[in-house]
Write a protein that holds these residues in place. Structure first.
Motif, mmCIF file in Angstrom:
data_model
loop_
_atom_site.group_PDB
_atom_site.id
_atom_site.type_symbol
_atom_site.label_atom_id
_atom_site.label_comp_id
_atom_site.label_asym_id
_atom_site.label_seq_id
_atom_site.Cartn_x
_atom_site.Cartn_y
_atom_site.Cartn_z
ATOM 1 N N ALA A 118 24.882 25.068 -6.845
ATOM 2 C CA ALA A 118 24.975 24.130 -8.005
ATOM 3 C C ALA A 118 26.409 23.945 -8.104
ATOM 4 O O ALA A 118 27.201 24.982 -8.031
ATOM 5 C CB ALA A 118 24.049 24.605 -9.015
ATOM 6 N N SER A 120 27.487 21.536 -11.146
ATOM 7 C CA SER A 120 27.497 21.001 -12.570
ATOM 8 C C SER A 120 26.206 21.276 -13.188
ATOM 9 O O SER A 120 25.172 21.201 -12.720
ATOM 10 C CB SER A 120 27.942 19.743 -12.675
ATOM 11 O OG SER A 120 27.013 18.785 -12.054
ATOM 12 N N PRO A 121 26.301 21.590 -14.600
ATOM 13 C CA PRO A 121 24.933 21.575 -15.403
ATOM 14 C C PRO A 121 24.297 20.142 -15.525
ATOM 15 O O PRO A 121 24.950 18.997 -15.504
ATOM 16 C CB PRO A 121 25.599 22.240 -16.768
ATOM 17 C CG PRO A 121 27.187 21.610 -16.759
ATOM 18 C CD PRO A 121 27.275 21.567 -15.624
ATOM 19 N N PRO A 217 20.129 21.839 -12.987
ATOM 20 C CA PRO A 217 21.688 21.658 -12.440
ATOM 21 C C PRO A 217 21.674 20.779 -11.226
ATOM 22 O O PRO A 217 20.806 20.681 -10.690
ATOM 23 C CB PRO A 217 22.182 23.072 -12.206
ATOM 24 C CG PRO A 217 20.819 23.977 -11.688
ATOM 25 C CD PRO A 217 19.904 23.372 -12.651
ATOM 26 N N SER A 250 33.674 20.327 -15.916
ATOM 27 C CA SER A 250 32.492 20.331 -16.987
ATOM 28 C C SER A 250 33.208 20.202 -18.126
ATOM 29 O O SER A 250 32.385 19.373 -18.967
ATOM 30 C CB SER A 250 31.932 21.730 -16.709
ATOM 31 O OG SER A 250 30.528 21.722 -17.675
ATOM 32 N N LEU A 261 25.481 28.731 -13.499
ATOM 33 C CA LEU A 261 24.723 27.930 -12.255
ATOM 34 C C LEU A 261 24.488 28.691 -11.240
ATOM 35 O O LEU A 261 24.787 29.632 -10.530
ATOM 36 C CB LEU A 261 26.035 26.980 -11.958
ATOM 37 C CG LEU A 261 26.647 25.925 -12.731
ATOM 38 C CD1 LEU A 261 27.682 25.200 -12.347
ATOM 39 C CD2 LEU A 261 25.412 25.080 -13.284
#
Length: 263
Positions: A118, A120-121, A217, A250, A261
């Motif tokens: 992953a 990014s959230p 994510p 982010s 993540l």
């Protein structure tokens, strides 16, 4: 040819075809390096991950990540705008090499896509005016909602919605948001990021977060079997975590740290 020899011949053919398919499936990274170009599927209708700026060029978290990945690969990025519905088909038909377009991991997608770590959230939720009481899924009974066809919010909403919720599906996020902000529907199922943009740009609607659909994510996607490319991208993502690039992106685009993540 007797039956035994025929079975041996068919077995040898199957092995040869499998080997050829595997070899072909591992050509993406080599092709990218040879062409000095990586074709990356990106969103242009989904701020802050991807949208068209005032200068008419794509910008957003995913666009910055695409540029970062291309730079680490040492090639030029060819950005290919996609929608939620066509991004995976574009990958399957080799119109793109990589998907960096708010791609969540699901069991269905894992059948045709290989996912990286992953980067990014992201999470999906239901949003509605503060005046509307929505404490659980049954509170959506008899209401109308908009959602983007093929997006994760569409899939997750279908699992929990009451049978008498009327859902209007749109082919892109612009249509989904427009239906909500114009009053055509009462609630919207979308990402937390997009919900935040709606609240910021339409304060008169007095919108708030109601219910979480799924915490999911974003991952980079490559064609199934492209392990060399996936492994190279994983190395790039791990380096970006260590050097602070993931944190920077982010905070720049989402206003918060990425959190934990998954790998």
């Amino acid at each position: 040819m007797n039956s035994c020899n025929r079975r041996l011949a068919l077995g040898a053919l199957a092995i040869a075809v499998s080997a050829a398919t595997a070899a072909q499936a591992q050509q993406a990274l080599e092709s990218i390096q040879r062409a000095r170009v990586v074709r990356i599927a990106i969103p242009t209708d989904y701020p802050p991950y991807g949208f068209v700026g005032k200068d008419l060029t794509p910008q957003g978290l995913d666009i910055d990540m695409a540029a970062y990945v291309a730079g680490k690969l040492g090639v030029r990025a060819e950005l290919v705008p996609v929608t939620s519905a066509n991004r995976v088909p574009y990958l399957q038909t080799r119109k793109v090499d990589v998907i960096i377009s708010t791609l969540g991991k699901t069991p269905e997608r894992e059948q045709v896509v290989d996912f990286t770590h992953a980067y990014s959230p992201f999470f999906q939720a239901v949003f509605a005016p503060k005046s509307m009481v929505v404490r659980n899924w049954q509170d959506l009974s008899g209401k109308t909602a908009s959602v983007t066809r093929g997006a994760m919010a569409d899939t997750e909403l279908a699992k929990v919605m009451p049978p008498d919720l009327t859902v209007r599906r749109f082919d892109d996020h612009v249509g989904t948001v427009s239906a909500f902000t114009s009053g055509q529907v009462q609630v919207i199922a979308t990402s937390a990021a997009e919900g935040g943009m709606i609240m910021q740009q339409n304060p008169q609607l007095n919108v708030e977060f109601k219910l979480v659909l799924k915490d999911s994510p974003n991952f980079i996607g490559v064609a199934k079997g492209e392990t060399a490319l996936r492994d190279r991208l994983n190395a790039i993502i791990l380096e970006a975590r260590q050097n602070g690039e993931i944190e920077r992106l982010s905070r720049k685009w989402l206003g918060r740290p990425p959190g934990e993540l998954p790998l």
